[in-house]
Design a protein around this motif. Sequence first.
Motif: not given
Length: 431
Positions: A335, A337, A340, A351, A427-428, A430
């Motif tokens: 993650d 962003s 999380s 993430g 899901t974020q 990468t």
Amino acid sequence: MTPPKHVWSGDWEAESEAEARRRAEAEAERQTRESQAAEAPTAVGRTIAPGSPADPYARPEGAPPRRGRVAALAIVAILIIGGGAFAAGLLLDGDDDSKSSTTPVAALPSVGSKPVTPSRGQTRAGAIYAAASPAVVSIRTSTGTGTGFLIDKQGTVVTNDHVVETSKDVQVKFGTDGRTIQGEVKGVDPSSDLAVVHIDASTIPGGVKPLEFADSRGVSVGDVAIAIGNPFGLDRTVTEGIVSSLGRTLKAPNGFQIDDVIQTDAAINPGNSGGPLLDDGGKVIGVNSQIATNGVTSGNVGIGFAVPSNTVRQVVPGLKQGKTVSHAWLGVQIDTSGASAPNATSGAVIGSVETGGPAESAGLQAGDVVKSVDGQEVRDSTGLSTYINSRAPGDKIKLKVERSGQTQDLDVTLENRPEQVPSQAGTQTTP
């Protein structure tokens, strides 16, 4: 700036999306059939075992594994740790399925590189082109054209995986004589976007000298970078620039991450895929693979990327033998962003954890922040990925993670990476 795209003259992205959808549908149908077969016998009183001759999804004996292409869709734009920077831990799976062991890879040698001294009235780029271009070839399949280059006198040609894709045979042409030569695809590695094609040694034109590899660890930002390839089908075009940056990451054809990528401003365009990126001594420092575009044009805007020579040196020997390269897999999605673990200032934020993967088995959870691995500090997701990529399937590692303000150690046994990144909605992504 749009995400990097493969510099292949065919419609790679559309073909990738179609293949990814086909694989997903086939896999869903296969799982349904297996489930039904496990619950009840067939009309003739038996179940169809997956992989048996009666299984319509079985891979024919001797055929290469099916290789999907993961498109850059938001729902599947996920890179799972275990990417494309290779060290001594890289392994090869043998052709004999009965063998459970794997064999360490012996990398191709690197050579020292001295700047080329041009003849009177000749530019440096001209001198390098004169020496290297005879070994650069065009590669054509049923879907498009790309580039490759000869690395030995036995007829070994290196190119990109996304150039040959599922082709077993390709057409190879040296610019020196214009003949079309049949080439056999010996091996592919979607995780590093590399492939090896073999041509009969007797078909190599006289006087052609194979290209040699430099150690990509010796490359520095600002170094001379020269690309030779077949952009838009223009035979053996040379472009010159510099190394713009190092340590970049790219998405491989199977969705995993290629590490330690070289960025250059040498003009690279569709058709350059698989061609060599050379230093000022005419030695290969990378294989040109992708470019970034501005969303308006698919041509060069001064940002190109090459798989580093040390990755090529490690992967090619196994592909030359027709073997499968095994890569270590942790089984997590990162993650970037900050959602999380909003308070994390360093480390790799998890993430999500892949179901049934080694990370889940070790107790790693979404929201954990990996602070170190085997005692080495992890500052970000790239640091974790690079370390995992230096290990081999079966290796045991120790992660120090931060969870809810507490630090704990987790022991993980790395596994062999799946053929492509499992898609997981929400899901974020990468880098």
